[in-house]
Design an enzyme around this catalytic site. Sequence first.
Site, PDB file in Angstrom:
ATOM      1  N   HIS A   1      -5.711   0.141  -1.228  1.00  0.00           N
ATOM      2  CA  HIS A   1      -6.041  -1.129  -1.000  1.00  0.00           C
ATOM      3  C   HIS A   1      -7.129  -1.654  -1.696  1.00  0.00           C
ATOM      4  O   HIS A   1      -7.339  -3.109  -1.828  1.00  0.00           O
ATOM      5  CB  HIS A   1      -6.362  -1.326   0.453  1.00  0.00           C
ATOM      6  CG  HIS A   1      -5.365  -0.996   1.421  1.00  0.00           C
ATOM      7  ND1 HIS A   1      -5.327   0.256   2.204  1.00  0.00           N
ATOM      8  CD2 HIS A   1      -4.345  -1.478   2.198  1.00  0.00           C
ATOM      9  CE1 HIS A   1      -4.452   0.490   3.138  1.00  0.00           C
ATOM     10  NE2 HIS A   1      -3.736  -0.614   3.036  1.00  0.00           N
TER      11      HIS A   1
ATOM     12  N   ASP B   1      -7.895   5.207  -1.505  1.00  0.00           N
ATOM     13  CA  ASP B   1      -7.356   4.020  -0.589  1.00  0.00           C
ATOM     14  C   ASP B   1      -6.695   3.170  -1.479  1.00  0.00           C
ATOM     15  O   ASP B   1      -7.180   2.640  -2.761  1.00  0.00           O
ATOM     16  CB  ASP B   1      -8.564   3.202  -0.036  1.00  0.00           C
ATOM     17  CG  ASP B   1      -8.254   2.145   0.768  1.00  0.00           C
ATOM     18  OD1 ASP B   1      -6.994   1.799   0.687  1.00  0.00           O
ATOM     19  OD2 ASP B   1      -9.112   1.867   1.652  1.00  0.00           O
TER      20      ASP B   1
ATOM     21  N   CYS C   1       0.757  -1.093  -0.022  1.00  0.00           N
ATOM     22  CA  CYS C   1       0.151  -0.027  -0.053  1.00  0.00           C
ATOM     23  C   CYS C   1       1.038   1.260  -0.064  1.00  0.00           C
ATOM     24  O   CYS C   1       0.647   2.322  -0.697  1.00  0.00           O
ATOM     25  CB  CYS C   1      -1.179   0.269   1.312  1.00  0.00           C
ATOM     26  SG  CYS C   1      -0.138  -0.189   2.753  1.00  0.00           S
TER      27      CYS C   1
END
Length: 650
Positions: free
Chosen positions: A603, A601, A477
């Site tokens: 992820h 994000d 990440c």
Amino acid sequence: MEENTSVRVLCPKLLLPHKNEPGFQWLIGSPFFPPLTIISTVRCIHTLSTSDAPDLLKESEDLRALLLKGFDVIGAFVIGKSDSESKVREAIDAARRLRKLLSNGGEDLENKEMIGAYVDLNSKTDIRFFVSKSASSTSIEPVNSVVHEEKPEKFVWETGCLLRCEVPIRFPVYFPVNSPIDAEKIYWRATEAVAAKLKDPQVVYMVETIRKTSAEGPKPLILRGAELDFQTDVSNIKLLDKDAQGSDPKCIPCAHFCLKSKPDSQKFSAENADTIQVSVLLNNSEKSLKSIAPVAEYVPALEEARLLVVSFKLEVLCYAAKDIPVMYAVSKLIIPGLVDQLNSMKNLILPNLLTEHPQLRPYHFNPPGVLHPITVIYELNYGETEMKQVEIRKSLHLRLGLPFDRPLLRIANVLDLSTTNVGGRSDSIRKGSTFLKDVHIEIPSSGVSGGSMSLVQGSYEYYHYLQDGFNDSGWGCAYRSLQTIISWFRLQHYTSIDVPSHREIQQSLVEIDDKDPSFIGSREWIGAIELSFVLDKLLGVSCKVMNLRSGAEVPEKCRELALHFENQGTPIMIGGGVLAYTLLGVDYNEASGDCAFLILDPHYTGNDDLKKIVNGGWCGWKKAVDSKGKSFFLHDKFYNLLLPQRPNMV
């Protein structure tokens, strides 16, 4: 003064100086706007050595190249430390004389209204506007009504379009070896002959559209030099209905070559503007009533001569109302624009005529905060980082009121008018890239009542897990956040390096001895400190790091984060525990302390479906504590926030 006289201001704000010092600016308008409409201001940067009065000759040389035809100087703005209407009168007079120079004396300005504006830095009062009705009048009248346009981009581009014309020119200059001074005279006459050729009755201008929604666009229009009207003033041209048709060139408006409809989601901007291409064709083989043999004339040189070959690459961009006849757009905008650009290049080449000619090339830009494009002529003999070129860009930043810590007028920033796709979300994907760009544009509001949003400035690409067929789920990440940050620096033209892969990021950390060689190819996490090392090594970018003992402290830094986005504008990496996010902005109510964080994000593991990403909350506003009482930032984890700083460069 008539009661209904008012000044309309399109530019978001007039260019007040950063420092508390006097200044002088030119007000820019257009004959295609209502009278007394200001679209922008440009600083006066040349003054006389004997006084602080503007050097009108140098200013006219600069503005003749900078301003598109279709925009004019309509007044002047004085920033002073004492309220003096005499300064305004002098400024209006200077603006009139400058406009006379820009039109080469061909425009009658006797009865043209001109605007004067004044602000007193000592009293910090609002800008005061005045109007001069004519050149012969010594009085100026105060304006009490000032209208600030709420949607200036729509005002400019809904009823306006661009015309573009490219003309490569190459001609020989023969001069006596024993009299090199004659070369300048011959060169001067040759360029004048080229300028005259643009108005030749036999010259042909082909007009066609650039952007098409289908293969069946309007057919090209042929205009001959003999049909063009060079005498009528632009302000006296009769405008046509946008749907006017006919075979007579006088009855075909520019709107004929513009798109009839556009997607509702498309923004009004120069890059999305209707653009008309004008090509110059020379007809050197006229039909004759009788058959004759071709004749070649031989004129021997009387003494030894030398040959110089001079090359120009002209490219002009003009602004016009869509309802102006195309014929007048060519005769009153395109041709004068070509002549002015030819003369500008002629003057730049002249000092080096007998040595190495500068490689001159015009470029068009539409920097942020400026509602209309500008044109800049750059010399390409040396690189963009050569000191002379840097100084030229600095002077342009000063003139246009642009910041000095970001490259906005480099060749990579050039205005792209080549787009043919006018539908969908073409603006969300960078040309030559498969990654989504600027995904936050589509997200709903944050829910902060009375908040002030501070967002990332410029464009970025969204990097997340599993992209490019690389499985980094569970450990990559921070790498993905770094890739997003580097994409921002690429898209803002601070660097031309490719966005590095995970392995290349690891290699960089090994090369600076931060990691052992075994780190390359591993699945080890990295954090904010490692990201700062990579940004420094690959881009020369420095970073600030916020160290927080708990996620509960993140909201306390909201004001500081807002200042970062307002001053630096770069994406921020947030690392806490084993998770990393990219922060794109904050919405902060300073009075109540309520705030939200715009999180990108990394992820996410799905395909690059914008709707899926937004609806799934992979890019969206997050409260520190949501409506269910769940904390987004973990209270039992340390957090490091990486704030990349803009390089101080133009």
